[in-house]
Design a protein around this motif. Structure first.
Motif, mmCIF file in Angstrom:
data_model
loop_
_atom_site.group_PDB
_atom_site.id
_atom_site.type_symbol
_atom_site.label_atom_id
_atom_site.label_comp_id
_atom_site.label_asym_id
_atom_site.label_seq_id
_atom_site.Cartn_x
_atom_site.Cartn_y
_atom_site.Cartn_z
ATOM 1 N N VAL A 16 29.775 42.898 56.488
ATOM 2 C CA VAL A 16 30.777 41.935 56.027
ATOM 3 C C VAL A 16 31.749 42.618 55.064
ATOM 4 C CG1 VAL A 16 31.136 39.781 54.746
ATOM 5 C CG2 VAL A 16 29.223 39.979 56.336
ATOM 6 N N ILE A 17 31.217 43.461 54.187
ATOM 7 C CA ILE A 17 32.076 44.217 53.273
ATOM 8 C C ILE A 17 32.998 45.135 54.064
ATOM 9 C CG2 ILE A 17 32.088 45.956 51.440
ATOM 10 C CD1 ILE A 17 29.535 44.662 50.366
ATOM 11 N N ALA A 35 38.761 35.193 53.669
ATOM 12 C CA ALA A 35 37.648 34.243 53.776
ATOM 13 C C ALA A 35 37.839 33.310 54.968
ATOM 14 C CB ALA A 35 37.517 33.441 52.479
ATOM 15 N N MET A 36 39.073 32.843 55.173
ATOM 16 C CA MET A 36 39.367 31.955 56.303
ATOM 17 C C MET A 36 39.168 32.685 57.627
ATOM 18 S SD MET A 36 41.915 31.261 58.814
ATOM 19 C CE MET A 36 43.185 32.321 58.197
ATOM 20 N N LYS A 48 36.369 32.596 48.614
ATOM 21 C CA LYS A 48 37.503 33.467 48.312
ATOM 22 C C LYS A 48 37.277 34.219 47.005
ATOM 23 C CE LYS A 48 40.205 29.669 46.431
ATOM 24 N NZ LYS A 48 41.418 28.891 46.560
ATOM 25 N N SER A 49 36.531 33.612 46.060
ATOM 26 C CA SER A 49 36.226 34.325 44.822
ATOM 27 C C SER A 49 35.244 35.464 45.080
ATOM 28 C CB SER A 49 35.672 33.372 43.763
ATOM 29 O OG SER A 49 34.498 32.748 44.221
ATOM 30 N N GLY A 50 34.350 35.275 46.050
ATOM 31 C CA GLY A 50 33.442 36.361 46.427
ATOM 32 C C GLY A 50 34.188 37.531 47.042
ATOM 33 N N VAL A 51 35.175 37.216 47.894
ATOM 34 C CA VAL A 51 36.013 38.267 48.482
ATOM 35 C C VAL A 51 36.781 38.979 47.383
ATOM 36 C CG1 VAL A 51 37.955 38.729 50.034
ATOM 37 C CG2 VAL A 51 36.214 37.075 50.696
ATOM 38 N N LEU A 55 36.714 42.984 46.469
ATOM 39 C CA LEU A 55 37.929 43.797 46.456
ATOM 40 C C LEU A 55 38.138 44.453 45.102
ATOM 41 C CD1 LEU A 55 40.383 41.506 48.455
ATOM 42 C CD2 LEU A 55 39.334 43.631 49.227
ATOM 43 N N ASN A 56 37.890 43.727 44.020
ATOM 44 C CA ASN A 56 38.047 44.314 42.687
ATOM 45 C C ASN A 56 37.034 45.413 42.434
ATOM 46 O OD1 ASN A 56 40.284 43.000 41.825
ATOM 47 N ND2 ASN A 56 39.189 41.385 40.746
ATOM 48 N N ARG A 57 35.805 45.216 42.894
ATOM 49 C CA ARG A 57 34.760 46.222 42.708
ATOM 50 C C ARG A 57 35.136 47.532 43.396
ATOM 51 N NH1 ARG A 57 30.113 44.422 45.640
ATOM 52 N NH2 ARG A 57 30.321 42.536 44.409
#
Length: 90
Positions: A16-17, A35-36, A48-51, A55-57
């Motif tokens: 998924v990542i 996310a969509m 969307k916050s998980g995505v 991305l930030n990580r």
């Protein structure tokens, strides 16, 4: 003394990542659109916050300026009002 957890059962799967990275690099999608897309075409539910956190990580939080959508400098107007020289007394 406590030890740290050896595994994280709720972590996002590597595949998924990989899809998130692919969509960001090739299509310049933001977190909400990623996310969509994953929900619609791959049946993967992620917020969307998980995505955004993923991305930030990976230091992919912001797109380069050349790839970002451009803001319009002013609102759309039907008519442009200007004063002609007749009304200015010239």
């Amino acid at each position: 003394m406590r030890t740290r957890p050896r595994n994280s059962p709720n972590a996002t799967h590597g595949e998924v990542i990989g899809k998130i990275i692919y969509l960001r690099q090739n299509y310049h999608f933001g977190p909400e659109k990623i996310a969509m897309y994953l929900k619609r075409y791959h049946d993967v539910t992620i917020s969307k916050s998980g995505v955004w956190r993923i991305l930030n990580r990976l230091d992919m939080g912001r797109l380069p300026a050349s790839q970002r959508s451009k803001r319009h400098d002013r609102r759309w107007k039907r008519y442009e009002w200007t004063l002609s020289p007749i009304f200015l007394g010239s």
